[in-house]
Design a protein around this motif. Structure first.
Motif, PDB file in Angstrom:
ATOM      1  N   ALA A 169     -50.306  29.214  60.500  1.00 59.98           N
ATOM      2  CA  ALA A 169     -50.873  30.429  59.918  1.00 59.98           C
ATOM      3  C   ALA A 169     -50.213  30.755  58.587  1.00 59.98           C
ATOM      4  O   ALA A 169     -50.885  31.097  57.610  1.00 59.98           O
ATOM      5  N   GLN A 170     -48.896  30.617  58.521  1.00 57.28           N
ATOM      6  CA  GLN A 170     -48.178  30.911  57.277  1.00 57.28           C
ATOM      7  C   GLN A 170     -48.545  29.919  56.175  1.00 57.28           C
ATOM      8  O   GLN A 170     -48.523  30.270  54.990  1.00 57.28           O
ATOM      9  N   ALA A 171     -48.906  28.692  56.559  1.00 58.55           N
ATOM     10  CA  ALA A 171     -49.288  27.679  55.573  1.00 58.55           C
ATOM     11  C   ALA A 171     -50.559  28.071  54.827  1.00 58.55           C
ATOM     12  O   ALA A 171     -50.825  27.565  53.733  1.00 58.55           O
ATOM     13  N   LEU A 172     -51.319  28.984  55.407  1.00 61.77           N
ATOM     14  CA  LEU A 172     -52.586  29.413  54.805  1.00 61.77           C
ATOM     15  C   LEU A 172     -52.447  30.679  53.965  1.00 61.77           C
ATOM     16  O   LEU A 172     -53.390  31.099  53.297  1.00 61.77           O
ATOM     17  N   LYS A 173     -51.282  31.282  53.984  1.00 59.60           N
ATOM     18  CA  LYS A 173     -51.090  32.587  53.346  1.00 59.60           C
ATOM     19  C   LYS A 173     -51.357  32.551  51.841  1.00 59.60           C
ATOM     20  O   LYS A 173     -52.079  33.401  51.303  1.00 59.60           O
ATOM     21  N   ALA A 174     -50.796  31.567  51.157  1.00 59.79           N
ATOM     22  CA  ALA A 174     -50.944  31.508  49.699  1.00 59.79           C
ATOM     23  C   ALA A 174     -52.398  31.337  49.290  1.00 59.79           C
ATOM     24  O   ALA A 174     -52.842  31.909  48.281  1.00 59.79           O
ATOM     25  N   SER A 175     -53.160  30.560  50.059  1.00 61.78           N
ATOM     26  CA  SER A 175     -54.551  30.296  49.686  1.00 61.78           C
ATOM     27  C   SER A 175     -55.440  31.528  49.859  1.00 61.78           C
ATOM     28  O   SER A 175     -56.544  31.573  49.322  1.00 61.78           O
ATOM     29  N   LEU A 176     -54.959  32.532  50.584  1.00 63.84           N
ATOM     30  CA  LEU A 176     -55.709  33.779  50.708  1.00 63.84           C
ATOM     31  C   LEU A 176     -55.781  34.525  49.381  1.00 63.84           C
ATOM     32  O   LEU A 176     -56.646  35.370  49.181  1.00 63.84           O
ATOM     33  N   ARG A 177     -54.865  34.183  48.471  1.00 71.37           N
ATOM     34  CA  ARG A 177     -54.830  34.836  47.159  1.00 71.37           C
ATOM     35  C   ARG A 177     -55.451  33.952  46.076  1.00 71.37           C
ATOM     36  O   ARG A 177     -55.340  34.257  44.887  1.00 71.37           O
ATOM     37  N   SER A 178     -56.100  32.875  46.480  1.00 68.70           N
ATOM     38  CA  SER A 178     -56.712  31.968  45.511  1.00 68.70           C
ATOM     39  C   SER A 178     -57.779  32.687  44.690  1.00 68.70           C
ATOM     40  O   SER A 178     -58.468  33.588  45.164  1.00 68.70           O
TER      41      SER A 178
END
Length: 230
Positions: A169-178
């Motif tokens: 889940a944390q691996a996806l955090k940055a891409s939420l701000r893409s």
């Protein structure tokens, strides 16, 4: 007993053949000029079509092989990945890894994440999706953050959603701000699969959840309930 033609022979053929036609090699099957050339090619070794058929058989049979037989073929797959100039063959070789239980699969996947072929890198993501080791999650997270090709990035986002862990889940955090809306949507969908949560489609709500803040789950709409049934 190994029921397939050793891939070492296929790799040698690739080196002898020099250049390949990439995705266009399948067109040879309908061209009589190429058919006449195959007879000459077969004097040196298997043609591309034969090699492709061998690899497809390996993809199908790999899961049912014993650990010893899998290790035998894994060595040949590794040699093919290092030496074969044809991205179609390398892609099929990666697909064969999906059915292999060896821990060395992740090592090979890591190497091929830098492959020049987009199709190969996407296939690697698909294989890593089936591996629940922490290192597999880490590699997918790094790919999401560093991959320049959108198709590969999206494949990594979808793959890490198969890993049901806090790290995934944390691996996806940055891409939420893409800045790319398609990436944000894919990340939200992957988080829903990864966490089992229904927090809606707002990326900021998911960011808050991943930051440990209180977030209310949404009730599923009738449309979504029906979609989840199928």
């Amino acid at each position: 007993m190994h029921r397939l033609t050793p891939l070492a022979i296929l790799t040698t053929c690739a080196l002898l053949a020099g250049c390949h036609d990439g995705p266009l090699f399948a067109l040879k099957t309908i061209n009589p000029v190429y058919r006449s050339q195959w007879a000459e090619d077969q004097k040196l070794g298997p043609t591309d079509v034969q090699r492709r058929e061998e690899l497809q058989r390996l993809v199908t049979s790999m899961p049912s092989l014993s650990d010893a037989d899998q290790e035998y073929w894994l060595k040949h797959v590794e040699a093919l990945l290092e030496n074969d100039k044809n991205p179609e063959m390398r892609t099929l070789a990666i697909r064969a890894l999906e059915g292999c239980r060896s821990q060395r699969v992740i090592d090979l996947c890591e190497k091929q994440l830098s492959d020049e072929s987009i199709k190969v890198r996407m296939a690697v993501c698909d294989v890593l999706a089936t591996r629940d080791e922490a290192r597999s999650t880490q590699l997918l997270g790094e790919t999401i953050g560093s991959e320049s090709n959108e198709d590969v990035q999206m494949a990594a986002i979808a793959a890490v959603g198969k890993h049901r862990s806090p790290e995934a889940a944390q691996a996806l955090k940055a891409s939420l701000r893409s800045r790319n809306p398609a990436v944000r949507v894919a990340s939200v969908e992957s988080l829903g699969e990864c966490t089992g949560k229904n927090l809606g489609e707002d990326p900021q709500v998911w960011v808050a959840y991943l930051d440990g803040k209180e977030v209310d789950e949404e009730k599923k709409s009738l449309t979504r309930q029906m979609r989840d049934l199928f």
